[in-house]
Design an enzyme around this catalytic site. Structure first.
Site, PDB file in Angstrom:
ATOM      1  N   GLU A 128       0.835  -1.196   0.000  1.00 24.39           N
ATOM      2  CA  GLU A 128       0.000   0.000   0.000  1.00 24.39           C
ATOM      3  C   GLU A 128       0.872   1.248   0.000  1.00 24.39           C
ATOM      4  O   GLU A 128       2.026   1.199   0.454  1.00 24.39           O
ATOM      5  CB  GLU A 128      -0.912   0.021   1.227  1.00 24.39           C
ATOM      6  CG  GLU A 128      -1.911  -1.105   1.250  1.00 24.39           C
ATOM      7  CD  GLU A 128      -2.869  -1.030   2.431  1.00 24.39           C
ATOM      8  OE1 GLU A 128      -3.705  -1.931   2.558  1.00 24.39           O
ATOM      9  OE2 GLU A 128      -2.772  -0.070   3.218  1.00 24.39           O
ATOM     10  N   GLU A 248       8.986 -17.700  -3.582  1.00 26.02           N
ATOM     11  CA  GLU A 248       9.038 -16.411  -4.262  1.00 26.02           C
ATOM     12  C   GLU A 248      10.470 -15.895  -4.329  1.00 26.02           C
ATOM     13  O   GLU A 248      10.930 -15.426  -5.386  1.00 26.02           O
ATOM     14  CB  GLU A 248       8.163 -15.397  -3.528  1.00 26.02           C
ATOM     15  CG  GLU A 248       8.209 -14.000  -4.124  1.00 26.02           C
ATOM     16  CD  GLU A 248       7.416 -12.986  -3.325  1.00 26.02           C
ATOM     17  OE1 GLU A 248       7.568 -11.778  -3.597  1.00 26.02           O
ATOM     18  OE2 GLU A 248       6.666 -13.395  -2.414  1.00 26.02           O
ATOM     19  N   GLN A 342      29.611  -2.256 -19.111  1.00 24.15           N
ATOM     20  CA  GLN A 342      30.816  -1.448 -19.313  1.00 24.15           C
ATOM     21  C   GLN A 342      31.596  -1.924 -20.541  1.00 24.15           C
ATOM     22  O   GLN A 342      32.157  -1.114 -21.297  1.00 24.15           O
ATOM     23  CB  GLN A 342      31.701  -1.518 -18.074  1.00 24.15           C
ATOM     24  CG  GLN A 342      32.896  -0.576 -18.090  1.00 24.15           C
ATOM     25  CD  GLN A 342      32.492   0.877 -17.875  1.00 24.15           C
ATOM     26  OE1 GLN A 342      31.368   1.148 -17.456  1.00 24.15           O
ATOM     27  NE2 GLN A 342      33.399   1.800 -18.173  1.00 24.15           N
TER      28      GLN A 342
END
Length: 385
Positions: A128, A248, A342
């Site tokens: 939130e 996860e 790079q």
């Protein structure tokens, strides 16, 4: 060293995914990147390929696989091609475990067939505005109606991946006030139909990276959610959220490792083709040393991922071990991708080159799913510190 984590079925799946990416994604990916999302119709193609049903039980239209390894192959192949499948990763990696673990038999029969077919795409709404990682501080509420038939949902969520295309959203909301000694009490999970009156999608957020993954703000104003769409038991949502965190976080670790491996591949190809001062960039000692050092880091990350994948499949991956894998692999990816960019010189800063997209896409890996600092805290706690 030969990898042993995958078998012939996984490698056959890899070949299928690689061919699909080359035919269906690579030719149009620049259009998706410019649009800021993959088209909704693409998810039906993923469904036809069987992507959404791999880990769904056969009685609901899936393949019934229990192993995480097929998901890991997807991460590796999308990273290898320098593309993503949009917000669909949340559909499977984050949402499916909750449906499998906490949905009733009636809910599974109602929800999972459409999940597999792509007719219903899922997202999960936890974060939130103003709360960030402090999920116990959420303000969104779901109050039971007087007749007990539905909840009335009010509040707002942000950073919701897949939120633009979602047909159903697993919303975390307060169904009871927190207790004085337990701020986590009172959170429940509701499966909300996005066509519900009072439900709205706000801004599609403009992110630094992951441009093809739609991320949105959501708002709920007196949204009626049938009590039959409560996922699991009331007020126990916070404990449910913690159960899926190891998978996860492993998913993020594998994705980061795969991005780092892809970066080395892109840099090696580029430096072998690019000529300066009459020599290929790859022929300079600095280039050789940089690529060799990056490969060594990628090899280490691969070993960490493979060990963690086996542990997850065996039901043995602990939260601290998942945190360690995420911390290590995301930090490796950060270093490797930066060094490989790079080696591209100025072209590495151009979005037309996949290394540039990898650079920006990779940055969020050390933030979402728990920041690197949170991972260190979890690891330290497991050490008794």
């Amino acid at each position: 060293m030969r990898r042993t984590v995958y078998n012939e079925d996984h490698e056959a799946f890899r070949e299928t995914i690689r061919a699909f990416i080359e035919a269906e994604v690579v030719p149009v990916y620049d259009e998706w990147f410019a649009a800021g999302q993959a088209p909704r119709d693409f998810y039906y193609k993923l469904a036809e390929l069987g992507i959404f049903g791999i880990e769904v039980p056969e009685e609901y239209g899936g393949a019934g696989e229990e192993s995480f390894k097929f998901e890991a192959v997807l991460y590796e192949e999308t990273a290898r091609a320098g593309i993503s499948f949009g917000g669909s990763g949340v559909h499977v990696l984050l949402c499916l475990p909750y449906l499998k673990a906490y949905a009733t038999e009636e809910q599974k029969k109602r929800w999972l067939p459409d999940f597999v077919s792509g007719k219903s795409m899922y997202a999960i709404a936890m974060t939130e505005p103003g709360t960030g990682s402090d999920l116990a501080g959420m303000k969104t509420t779901a109050k039971l109606s007087e007749d007990g038939t539905h909840y009335v949902l009010n509040g707002a969520k942000t950073f919701i991946t897949g939120g633009v295309h979602a047909d159903k959203v697993i919303v975390c909301a307060r169904t009871d006030a927190p207790k004085a000694d337990d701020r986590r009490h009172g959170i429940s999970l509701l499966v909300v139909d996005t066509k519900s009156e009072g439900y709205s999608v706000g801004r599609k957020l403009d992110k630094l990276g992951l441009k093809v993954s739609d991320t949105a703000e959501l708002a709920f104003v007196d949204v009626k959610v049938p009590v039959d769409d409560l996922l699991g038991e009331e007020n126990k949502g916070f404990s449910y959220l913690g159960q899926n965190l190891p998978q996860e976080r492993l998913g993020i670790a594998v994705g980061a490792y795969a991005q780092a491996k892809a970066a080395v591949r892109f840099a090696q190809q580029y430096t072998q083709d690019r000529t300066v001062f009459g020599k290929t960039v790859a022929s300079f000692q600095n280039t050789k040393f940089e690529l060799a050092a990056c490969k060594a880091e990628v090899d280490a990350a691969e070993a960490v991922c493979d060990r963690a994948i086996e542990a997850l499949d065996a039901g043995e991956l602990t939260p601290a071990e998942a945190a360690s894998a995420k911390l290590f692999c995301t930090e490796v990816a950060h270093r490797v991708i930066d060094r490989c960019l790079q080696l591209h010189g100025g072209y590495g800063f151009m979005n037309e080159y996949p290394i540039a997209r990898l650079y920006t896409d990779n940055r969020v890996n050390r933030i979402y799913g728990g920041t690197s600092e949170v991972m260190k805290s979890i690891i330290a706690k497991s050490m008794g510190l």
